[in-house]
Design a protein around this motif. Sequence first.
Motif, short mmCIF file in Angstrom:
data_model
loop_
_atom_site.label_atom_id
_atom_site.label_comp_id
_atom_site.label_asym_id
_atom_site.label_seq_id
_atom_site.Cartn_x
_atom_site.Cartn_y
_atom_site.Cartn_z
N GLU A 96 45.46 43.41 27.71
CA GLU A 96 44.21 42.64 27.77
C GLU A 96 43.15 43.46 28.50
N LEU A 97 42.35 44.16 27.73
CA LEU A 97 41.39 45.09 28.31
C LEU A 97 40.07 44.40 28.64
N LEU A 98 39.50 44.84 29.75
CA LEU A 98 38.18 44.37 30.17
C LEU A 98 37.26 45.59 30.26
N SER A 99 36.02 45.40 29.91
CA SER A 99 35.06 46.51 29.94
C SER A 99 33.80 46.08 30.66
N SER A 100 33.43 46.86 31.69
CA SER A 100 32.13 46.66 32.31
C SER A 100 31.22 47.78 31.83
N CYS A 101 29.94 47.54 31.91
CA CYS A 101 28.99 48.49 31.34
C CYS A 101 27.81 48.65 32.29
N TRP A 141 36.77 50.97 31.60
CA TRP A 141 37.86 50.19 31.05
C TRP A 141 38.92 49.91 32.12
N VAL A 142 39.33 48.67 32.21
CA VAL A 142 40.44 48.27 33.08
C VAL A 142 41.35 47.32 32.31
N ASP A 143 42.60 47.22 32.74
CA ASP A 143 43.53 46.23 32.19
C ASP A 143 43.54 45.04 33.15
N LYS A 144 43.53 43.86 32.61
CA LYS A 144 43.52 42.65 33.45
C LYS A 144 44.69 42.63 34.41
N ALA A 145 45.79 43.26 34.02
CA ALA A 145 46.98 43.28 34.89
C ALA A 145 46.89 44.36 35.96
#
Length: 396
Positions: free
Chosen positions: A74-79, A127-131
């Motif tokens: 479950e990837l999260l992306s900040s920009c 990019w980060v993983d929620k875990a």
Amino acid sequence: MLHDSYLDPDGFRLNLNALVPNLRNVTWLLQKQKAVIPDFATWYPEFQEACKKSEIMGWVVKSRNRITKESDLELLSSCQVIWTRNWLQRVEGTATFPPRMSTSEIVHALRHSKTPPVGLITVRRKWVDKALPSWELLAATAEAYSWIGQILWRAHKAFGVDRCDLADRSVECVTSALRSTLTRLPCMDLAQSELQAHFTMSGGVVKEEVEAFDPDPAKLEAAGERYGELKFPTSGPIENVPGFMAMARTMMEKDGHHATIAFLYNGERGVATRGLQFDDQNAKMLAFERLADLVESTRADGIVIISESWLAAPTERERQLKTIFFPARDRLDRAEGLTVYAATRDGRQVELLSMIERGPNGEASCGEPVEVTLPAGANTFTPIRRKWDDMEKRGI
């Protein structure tokens, strides 16, 4: 490669889903060969215990199971979005977009927002993983790679060798040599500036054109044959300006042109040399922003720039309004000059200017250098000074 697809959501997800199981598969393969690996039962459990204490290796094990048995990570992306209108106007902000939204779609959304339709947009993704929310994913996988490298070194040591039989890889720093410590490969230590893309307000891509200078002995010998004896200045950046001007005039009159070159210093010691290329103002601003990143990474506290420049006096109207309507490059009354200018972190700055006259066949003749009281290169130093101010605030 994971790094190459960083700005492409689908490509990044695909490469990540391939990489994580492969990292885990290395330990599985070792375990399958335990019967033929000397003292495996002694040293491998020690590695397993260390892995249990590692946040990263725990994440690799759990992520491999999620990818192969359940679903994607479950990837999260900040920009982070940086809008550079001109040398002096630069606005930074952080926005959140759907992880699968492409960089071009992000730029399209920004262009149709309240952002004025001029200047340069820089988009930096993270990019980060929620875990694993505290780790950026390139940093996390580089850390995991170093763990795998260490256990491969230990397995080879059990056989009395310290190198792998495989040939070196296409990436220069990935070699057959093995490392005994948890050390990341140099090519995996990436600056934030390498994880970004640049666009004009019209949507065009702006490429970074900053080239390292290679002190190739053959090239230096060829330069000596062409220009004669060139005395390379060896003091600090401010003191070196006259010497660099003498060199630049010789090369300008011989070649009829001069590239833009930056010399970075720490005290009197040169720490980097870069050639800058740009076809327009946006590319020029980007080149100097990239140079500012290099100032931080090398901890440079001084810089010298050699540049061939267009010059023009402001009109009376521009003097009254204290603004510039038409850059010198777009003026019919423009003149040509060779400039060498320097700045230091403690606030010193100096510039020498040599006016260029052209002969009937375009040959260049450089006038005697004069010191400029209001340096023409002041704007290009803005990203450098901004970087030094930021470094000062962070105690670097």
